[in-house]
Design a protein around this motif. Structure first.
Motif, PDB file in Angstrom:
ATOM      1  N   UNK A   1       1.051  -3.218  -1.214  1.00 52.36           N
ATOM      2  CA  UNK A   1       0.444  -3.995  -0.143  1.00 52.36           C
ATOM      3  C   UNK A   1      -0.215  -3.189   0.939  1.00 52.36           C
ATOM      4  N   UNK A   2      -0.247  -1.862   0.805  1.00 57.89           N
ATOM      5  CA  UNK A   2      -0.819  -1.028   1.857  1.00 57.89           C
ATOM      6  C   UNK A   2      -1.633   0.101   1.245  1.00 57.89           C
ATOM      7  N   UNK A   3      -2.510   0.679   2.078  1.00 58.43           N
ATOM      8  CA  UNK A   3      -3.247   1.898   1.716  1.00 58.43           C
ATOM      9  C   UNK A   3      -2.876   2.948   2.735  1.00 58.43           C
ATOM     10  N   UNK A   4      -2.321   4.070   2.304  1.00 58.05           N
ATOM     11  CA  UNK A   4      -2.045   4.445   0.915  1.00 58.05           C
ATOM     12  C   UNK A   4      -0.869   3.675   0.349  1.00 58.05           C
ATOM     13  N   UNK A   5      -0.585   3.904  -0.938  1.00 57.71           N
ATOM     14  CA  UNK A   5       0.543   3.261  -1.570  1.00 57.71           C
ATOM     15  C   UNK A   5       1.864   3.752  -1.005  1.00 57.71           C
TER      16      UNK A   5
END
Length: 480
Positions: A85-89
């Motif tokens: 759900x985010x960048x980065x993982x």
């Protein structure tokens, strides 16, 4: 004399950071597994806690791929493809010799299949073939962590570059058997680049541009997924006397990062996150699909700026973060400014800083001008006049509550458009310097002035491109 580069001796390998020779790569598989645990996953910049056990175990990692729309920059949104759900993982932390049981789930709302290639895996594809997962499904595979180090992981579903460019990369740390030396803070910093159909700063939901990606011409180069993700209220924190370890990754997909912290020297760098320890390093290269571990102790307080030292990426495309350090000053280490003298070897002529920016569709309303103007201000003006508009005493006048700015809108337009040289007085203080011509379009001048006038208790004027064009026509500077 201290050497700048040294290889960790074999007889120290089991008690220092990375093991080599008989204590290093390949040895982990011989140890007997004890027990089982679920991996602790964290989102950047947080890092899971250090591993205290001194035996390998079965570690279960559960990670979900999601396609989510989030902020890329002020006024700019992007549909990211993500791990967790985010960048980065999510950051994954395991130990050398562990048996990792990996569960990769693809959210049912996803439109694409995804998989994962972990550079920490010994085996074809790094797990990619075993983890190919359609929306609404979960794939499971296992691997043994044979080599200690810090490794990138990414999606490897075709087209591979597109999946990575949409945000699908992260880091997995395989701690050596003896663990890592204790530090006060550990942080996760990961660089990625984004290729949008619109230009940098163009508002709205921006789609991916395959043409720009192939040409390796990113519109944004950022730390931790968005412009400002590590700045302002999101800055990393520490105190004087503390040690900081940064786990630095580069998902790419194309550019090599020249990672640098302005005002600090890395005491130790594990270049490419391998077994070579480099001492007293100013800037370290982090290739796409690679990582580095940097450590340093803080001697004086202040805000330290983290950048990709390919410097236009930092100040114009977003690869900039902050580390805010509190504590007592040490004037012997750093004095601060001791005096300020006038020095004008090139004279006072206004110097141009480039050609006009590309034309965009004009903003349709004052709120839209304010929103776009904030983007221009943060990328062009904030370095001198400061993000809060307070300026820098004896150098750059304040914009916040500025009597000079608020007194004459037409004059302000001309200043932004053509620059200025010579003395002025702002809020009772005298300034005598050069403001360069910035080559902004009528739209950009209107937007940034509307934003400034709407902030910090200023007059609230709405400046339109038509007004700017009229000023440009009447007040063009005379040529000698």
């Amino acid at each position: 004399m201290k050497r700048s580069i040294r290889i960790i001796p074999i007889f120290f390998a089991c008690v220092l950071m990375w093991a080599i020779a008989s204590c290093g790569g390949g040895g982990g598989s011989a140890e007997k597994l004890q027990g089982q645990e679920d991996a602790v996953l964290t989102q950047a910049p947080k890092v899971p806690p250090p591993i205290t056990r001194r035996h390998p175990t079965k570690v279960i990692v559960r990670l979900e791929t999601q396609e989510v729309t989030k902020r890329l920059a002020d006024g700019v949104e992007y549909t990211f493809w993500t791990f967790g759900g985010s960048v980065p993982g999510s950051f994954i932390r395991v130990r050398e010799g562990d048996q990792v049981e990996f569960h990769l789930s693809n959210n049912p709302a996803s439109k694409m299949p995804h998989n994962i290639d972990l550079h920490a895996v010994t085996g074809p594809g790094g797990g990619a073939a075993s983890s190919f997962t359609a929306p609404g499904h979960t794939s499971t595979f296992s691997f043994r962590t044979l080599n200690p180090g810090l490794y990138v992981y990414h999606c490897a579903t075709a087209p591979v570059g597109m999946h990575i460019a949409n945000g699908m990369s992260g880091l997995i740390l395989v701690e050596p058997k003896a663990g890592l030396p204790k530090v006060d803070h550990e942080y996760y910093v990961h660089q990625t680049e984004f290729y949008t159909a619109g230009n940098n700063g163009d508002a709205g939901l921006q789609p991916f541009s395959m043409e720009k990606a192939i040409k390796e011409q990113p519109d944004y180069v950022v730390f931790n997924g968005s412009v400002g993700a590590l700045a302002g209220d999101n800055a990393l924190t520490a105190k004087v006397g503390e040690t900081v370890r940064l786990f630095v990754g580069n998902g790419g997909p194309n550019l090599t990062s020249s990672f640098h912290v302005i005002g600090e020297i890395f005491d130790r760098v594990f270049a490419e996150a391998g077994s070579v320890e480099n001492l007293n390093v100013q800037t370290t290269l982090v290739p796409p699909g690679g990582a580095a571990i940097v450590e340093f102790k803080l001697q004086v307080p202040g805000t330290y700026i983290m950048v990709d030292h390919a410097i236009f990426r930092a100040f114009n495309k977003g690869a900039l973060g902050m580390l805010k350090v509190e504590g007592a000053e040490d004037k012997l280490v750093y004095s601060g400014k001791q005096r300020d003298d006038i020095y004008l070897p090139e004279g006072g002529a206004i110097q141009s800083m480039g050609s006009a920016a590309p034309t965009v569709v004009p903003a349709k309303s004052k709120p839209e001008r304010i929103e776009r103007g904030k983007v221009v201000f943060n990328s062009v003006c904030a370095a001198c006049h400061q993000p809060n508009g307070q300026g820098i005493p004896n150098a750059f006048p304040p914009l916040a509550g500025s009597d000079y700015l608020n007194a004459d809108k037409t004059r302000a337009i001309g200043l932004v458009m053509w620059g200025h040289s010579g003395p002025i007085q702002v809020n009772g203080a005298k300034y005598d310097g050069v403001m360069p011509a910035l080559g902004l379009t009528d739209e950009q001048v209107a937007n940034v002035l509307t934003y400034v006038y709407s902030e910090w208790k200023n007059a609230g004027h709405d400046v339109t491109p038509t007004e700017v064009a009229a000023v440009r026509k009447k007040t063009a500077p005379k040529k000698d």
